[in-house]
Design a protein around this motif. Sequence first.
Motif, PDB file in Angstrom:
ATOM      1  N   LEU A 134       0.831  -1.208   0.000  1.00 52.51           N
ATOM      2  CA  LEU A 134       0.000   0.000   0.000  1.00 52.51           C
ATOM      3  C   LEU A 134       0.864   1.256   0.000  1.00 52.51           C
ATOM      4  CD1 LEU A 134      -2.661  -1.220   2.577  1.00 52.51           C
ATOM      5  CD2 LEU A 134      -3.019  -0.917   0.111  1.00 52.51           C
ATOM      6  N   ASN A 135       1.934   1.238   0.760  1.00 48.85           N
ATOM      7  CA  ASN A 135       2.839   2.394   0.784  1.00 48.85           C
ATOM      8  C   ASN A 135       3.636   2.507  -0.514  1.00 48.85           C
ATOM      9  OD1 ASN A 135       2.100   3.302   3.372  1.00 48.85           O
ATOM     10  ND2 ASN A 135       3.475   1.830   4.354  1.00 48.85           N
ATOM     11  N   GLN A 136       3.908   1.383  -1.157  1.00 47.87           N
ATOM     12  CA  GLN A 136       4.580   1.418  -2.459  1.00 47.87           C
ATOM     13  C   GLN A 136       3.659   1.999  -3.529  1.00 47.87           C
ATOM     14  OE1 GLN A 136       5.527  -2.710  -2.693  1.00 47.87           O
ATOM     15  NE2 GLN A 136       7.353  -2.535  -1.413  1.00 47.87           N
ATOM     16  N   ILE A 137       2.369   1.697  -3.441  1.00 44.98           N
ATOM     17  CA  ILE A 137       1.407   2.294  -4.368  1.00 44.98           C
ATOM     18  C   ILE A 137       1.403   3.808  -4.190  1.00 44.98           C
ATOM     19  CG2 ILE A 137      -1.055   2.505  -4.904  1.00 44.98           C
ATOM     20  CD1 ILE A 137      -1.310  -0.469  -4.200  1.00 44.98           C
ATOM     21  N   TYR A 138       1.409   4.238  -2.943  1.00 43.61           N
ATOM     22  CA  TYR A 138       1.446   5.678  -2.663  1.00 43.61           C
ATOM     23  C   TYR A 138       2.698   6.312  -3.273  1.00 43.61           C
ATOM     24  CZ  TYR A 138       1.550  10.051  -0.026  1.00 43.61           C
ATOM     25  OH  TYR A 138       1.580  11.384   0.324  1.00 43.61           O
ATOM     26  N   LYS A 139       3.832   5.668  -3.102  1.00 39.82           N
ATOM     27  CA  LYS A 139       5.074   6.186  -3.686  1.00 39.82           C
ATOM     28  C   LYS A 139       4.985   6.217  -5.203  1.00 39.82           C
ATOM     29  CE  LYS A 139      10.072   5.423  -3.901  1.00 39.82           C
ATOM     30  NZ  LYS A 139      11.213   4.594  -3.424  1.00 39.82           N
ATOM     31  N   ASN A 140       4.355   5.203  -5.745  1.00 38.63           N
ATOM     32  CA  ASN A 140       4.210   5.099  -7.201  1.00 38.63           C
ATOM     33  C   ASN A 140       3.444   6.291  -7.775  1.00 38.63           C
ATOM     34  OD1 ASN A 140       3.988   4.187  -9.829  1.00 38.63           O
ATOM     35  ND2 ASN A 140       2.509   2.591  -9.357  1.00 38.63           N
ATOM     36  N   VAL A 141       2.294   6.620  -7.172  1.00 38.38           N
ATOM     37  CA  VAL A 141       1.432   7.660  -7.736  1.00 38.38           C
ATOM     38  C   VAL A 141       1.853   9.069  -7.326  1.00 38.38           C
ATOM     39  CG1 VAL A 141      -0.532   6.087  -7.874  1.00 38.38           C
ATOM     40  CG2 VAL A 141      -0.240   7.516  -5.848  1.00 38.38           C
ATOM     41  N   THR A 142       2.701   9.190  -6.314  1.00 39.79           N
ATOM     42  CA  THR A 142       3.137  10.524  -5.874  1.00 39.79           C
ATOM     43  C   THR A 142       4.586  10.797  -6.219  1.00 39.79           C
ATOM     44  OG1 THR A 142       3.751   9.675  -3.671  1.00 39.79           O
ATOM     45  CG2 THR A 142       1.509  10.535  -3.950  1.00 39.79           C
ATOM     46  N   CYS A 143       5.204   9.879  -6.938  1.00 41.00           N
ATOM     47  CA  CYS A 143       6.625   9.998  -7.263  1.00 41.00           C
ATOM     48  C   CYS A 143       6.867  11.228  -8.137  1.00 41.00           C
ATOM     49  CB  CYS A 143       7.106   8.748  -7.975  1.00 41.00           C
ATOM     50  SG  CYS A 143       8.853   8.733  -8.342  1.00 41.00           S
ATOM     51  N   LYS A 144       7.752  12.116  -7.700  1.00 37.15           N
ATOM     52  CA  LYS A 144       8.096  13.323  -8.448  1.00 37.15           C
ATOM     53  C   LYS A 144       9.604  13.514  -8.451  1.00 37.15           C
ATOM     54  CE  LYS A 144       3.826  15.817  -7.292  1.00 37.15           C
ATOM     55  NZ  LYS A 144       3.254  17.028  -6.659  1.00 37.15           N
ATOM     56  N   ASP A 145      10.077  14.079  -9.521  1.00 38.33           N
ATOM     57  CA  ASP A 145      11.488  14.453  -9.631  1.00 38.33           C
ATOM     58  C   ASP A 145      12.425  13.271  -9.384  1.00 38.33           C
ATOM     59  OD1 ASP A 145      10.691  17.097 -10.067  1.00 38.33           O
ATOM     60  OD2 ASP A 145      10.625  17.490  -7.909  1.00 38.33           O
ATOM     61  N   GLN A 146      11.970  12.074  -9.724  1.00 38.86           N
ATOM     62  CA  GLN A 146      12.850  10.919  -9.643  1.00 38.86           C
ATOM     63  C   GLN A 146      13.608  10.801 -10.960  1.00 38.86           C
ATOM     64  OE1 GLN A 146      13.868   8.797  -7.507  1.00 38.86           O
ATOM     65  NE2 GLN A 146      12.405   8.571  -5.830  1.00 38.86           N
ATOM     66  N   THR A 147      14.894  10.988 -10.904  1.00 42.78           N
ATOM     67  CA  THR A 147      15.719  10.951 -12.111  1.00 42.78           C
ATOM     68  C   THR A 147      16.249   9.541 -12.334  1.00 42.78           C
ATOM     69  OG1 THR A 147      16.405  13.242 -11.777  1.00 42.78           O
ATOM     70  CG2 THR A 147      17.742  11.896 -13.265  1.00 42.78           C
ATOM     71  N   PHE A 148      15.964   8.987 -13.488  1.00 42.21           N
ATOM     72  CA  PHE A 148      16.551   7.704 -13.847  1.00 42.21           C
ATOM     73  C   PHE A 148      16.678   7.652 -15.364  1.00 42.21           C
ATOM     74  CE2 PHE A 148      11.987   7.085 -13.681  1.00 42.21           C
ATOM     75  CZ  PHE A 148      11.692   6.390 -14.829  1.00 42.21           C
ATOM     76  N   ILE A 149      17.633   6.873 -15.796  1.00 37.71           N
ATOM     77  CA  ILE A 149      17.884   6.732 -17.232  1.00 37.71           C
ATOM     78  C   ILE A 149      17.005   5.616 -17.774  1.00 37.71           C
ATOM     79  CG2 ILE A 149      19.607   6.243 -18.998  1.00 37.71           C
ATOM     80  CD1 ILE A 149      21.735   7.253 -17.083  1.00 37.71           C
ATOM     81  N   SER A 150      16.099   5.978 -18.639  1.00 37.92           N
ATOM     82  CA  SER A 150      15.185   4.989 -19.204  1.00 37.92           C
ATOM     83  C   SER A 150      15.953   3.995 -20.068  1.00 37.92           C
ATOM     84  CB  SER A 150      14.110   5.688 -20.046  1.00 37.92           C
ATOM     85  OG  SER A 150      13.201   4.749 -20.565  1.00 37.92           O
ATOM     86  N   LYS A 151      15.625   2.722 -19.905  1.00 38.32           N
ATOM     87  CA  LYS A 151      16.272   1.675 -20.687  1.00 38.32           C
ATOM     88  C   LYS A 151      15.807   1.725 -22.144  1.00 38.32           C
ATOM     89  CE  LYS A 151      18.263  -0.511 -17.154  1.00 38.32           C
ATOM     90  NZ  LYS A 151      19.679  -0.836 -17.011  1.00 38.32           N
ATOM     91  N   SER A 254      16.553   2.401  -5.100  1.00 43.58           N
ATOM     92  CA  SER A 254      15.546   1.355  -5.256  1.00 43.58           C
ATOM     93  C   SER A 254      15.456   0.941  -6.725  1.00 43.58           C
ATOM     94  CB  SER A 254      14.182   1.847  -4.761  1.00 43.58           C
ATOM     95  OG  SER A 254      13.783   3.014  -5.457  1.00 43.58           O
ATOM     96  N   GLN A 255      15.040  -0.313  -6.949  1.00 42.97           N
ATOM     97  CA  GLN A 255      14.968  -0.857  -8.297  1.00 42.97           C
ATOM     98  C   GLN A 255      13.539  -0.782  -8.842  1.00 42.97           C
ATOM     99  OE1 GLN A 255      16.535  -4.852  -7.748  1.00 42.97           O
ATOM    100  NE2 GLN A 255      18.555  -4.217  -8.421  1.00 42.97           N
ATOM    101  N   VAL A 256      13.421  -0.400 -10.091  1.00 41.28           N
ATOM    102  CA  VAL A 256      12.138  -0.405 -10.782  1.00 41.28           C
ATOM    103  C   VAL A 256      12.319  -1.134 -12.109  1.00 41.28           C
ATOM    104  CG1 VAL A 256      11.375   1.731  -9.702  1.00 41.28           C
ATOM    105  CG2 VAL A 256      12.577   1.824 -11.884  1.00 41.28           C
ATOM    106  N   LYS A 257      11.197  -1.435 -12.750  1.00 43.50           N
ATOM    107  CA  LYS A 257      11.238  -2.215 -13.993  1.00 43.50           C
ATOM    108  C   LYS A 257      10.630  -1.405 -15.129  1.00 43.50           C
ATOM    109  CE  LYS A 257      10.898  -6.444 -11.261  1.00 43.50           C
ATOM    110  NZ  LYS A 257      10.116  -7.655 -10.915  1.00 43.50           N
ATOM    111  N   ASP A 258      11.467  -1.052 -16.074  1.00 43.88           N
ATOM    112  CA  ASP A 258      11.043  -0.246 -17.218  1.00 43.88           C
ATOM    113  C   ASP A 258      10.683  -1.177 -18.371  1.00 43.88           C
ATOM    114  OD1 ASP A 258      10.610   1.617 -19.133  1.00 43.88           O
ATOM    115  OD2 ASP A 258      12.582   2.547 -19.051  1.00 43.88           O
ATOM    116  N   ILE A 259       9.384  -1.402 -18.573  1.00 47.45           N
ATOM    117  CA  ILE A 259       8.950  -2.372 -19.574  1.00 47.45           C
ATOM    118  C   ILE A 259       9.109  -1.865 -21.007  1.00 47.45           C
ATOM    119  CG2 ILE A 259       7.378  -3.643 -18.077  1.00 47.45           C
ATOM    120  CD1 ILE A 259       5.102  -1.943 -19.128  1.00 47.45           C
ATOM    121  N   LYS A 260       9.533  -0.621 -21.165  1.00 45.04           N
ATOM    122  CA  LYS A 260       9.772  -0.126 -22.529  1.00 45.04           C
ATOM    123  C   LYS A 260      10.946  -0.844 -23.192  1.00 45.04           C
ATOM    124  CE  LYS A 260       9.958   4.334 -21.566  1.00 45.04           C
ATOM    125  NZ  LYS A 260       9.451   4.393 -20.171  1.00 45.04           N
ATOM    126  N   ILE A 261      11.752  -1.578 -22.416  1.00 45.07           N
ATOM    127  CA  ILE A 261      12.819  -2.370 -23.038  1.00 45.07           C
ATOM    128  C   ILE A 261      12.232  -3.559 -23.798  1.00 45.07           C
ATOM    129  CG2 ILE A 261      14.513  -1.704 -21.307  1.00 45.07           C
ATOM    130  CD1 ILE A 261      14.205  -4.389 -20.004  1.00 45.07           C
TER     131      ILE A 261
END
Length: 346
Positions: A134-151, A254-261
Amino acid sequence: MNQRNKIQGCCSNLSLPQLTKKTDENCAKTLKQITPTNTLKKIGDFQGCGRSTSQLNNAILNNLYDQASQKSKVGDKPRKDMCSRAHTIYQQQQNDDQLRKQIQYNDYFIGGIKEILGKEICAQNLKQMCIDQLNQIYKNVTCKDQTFISKKQLPNIVLTKKYSIAIDLDETLVHSEELKPNRRYDFQNLQFGTFIRPYCLQFLQLLNKHANLFVFTSSNIKYATTIMQILDPQKDLFQGLFFRDHCTILQDNSQVKDIKIISSDLTKIILIDNNPQCFIPEPFNGIPIVPFLDNKADKELLILSQFIEREIFTSEDVQHVIKRFFQFQQFRQFENGMQAYQILYN
């Protein structure tokens, strides 16, 4: 995490499964290779490999009777045991058929969260995993200014079907742990034991009819290929594997999964994961699932299969379906995910 890494590091280096088309002959081979325990657990009211449920029933029963005929004469105990087992499997399928008719997917995920958090007798670590979700969902929808290099999309991925589905392993399809005494696992080697989530085989077979299937896990490649060979020994369900090296790292490590790969067409691809934080790169392409440890009565894959079959596989834009069905954007008005859950769903 350290315990999981220890488990994963003990696996042998296995080759990556390749996609092959399933024929009726291959389907029959698969049925012959199912062990007694796994047969009772996995055969249900699903159509697989172009066959109807009744045809699957007959194939299983005939296969068991053939085995009995080859091993003993009529009236011998092995023959009777085989016939009894065939009857048990058939009865189990009838029960699964009735269960599937009773299940409604409208309360998927949140219903599972409620069931776990509402039980007085429930493993505390499982309850904590749900709170974390539930807290991860909150982080997911409120995530701002998270810089990462898209795969970048990986080359040589041939998508032959309309939809693509990436699926997590640990606590989504299976649960692995260090060997413990008096525990009967679905699979084990010298280092770890694995429980396979109920209805896993039917779930994968159903999805494979309409979608290109991929494993996308944050585990290492040795462990992931071991589990893939358990779930897909014929190498005809999964088209490929994405593992820890394919995950994207956020600023907070933290690790996330970019399905655009896998595909740049976000209208036809989804990610199924018990960790909603993994959806941050594409928040409306992720479908969460309550965590699985060892519950033999778990029905989440059965419920999820109905949602995917009736909503995803009939949609021209999966993002619209996911956004409308889950409505997790409502979490933004609260301080955290648990508060959102308590106010919105209780």
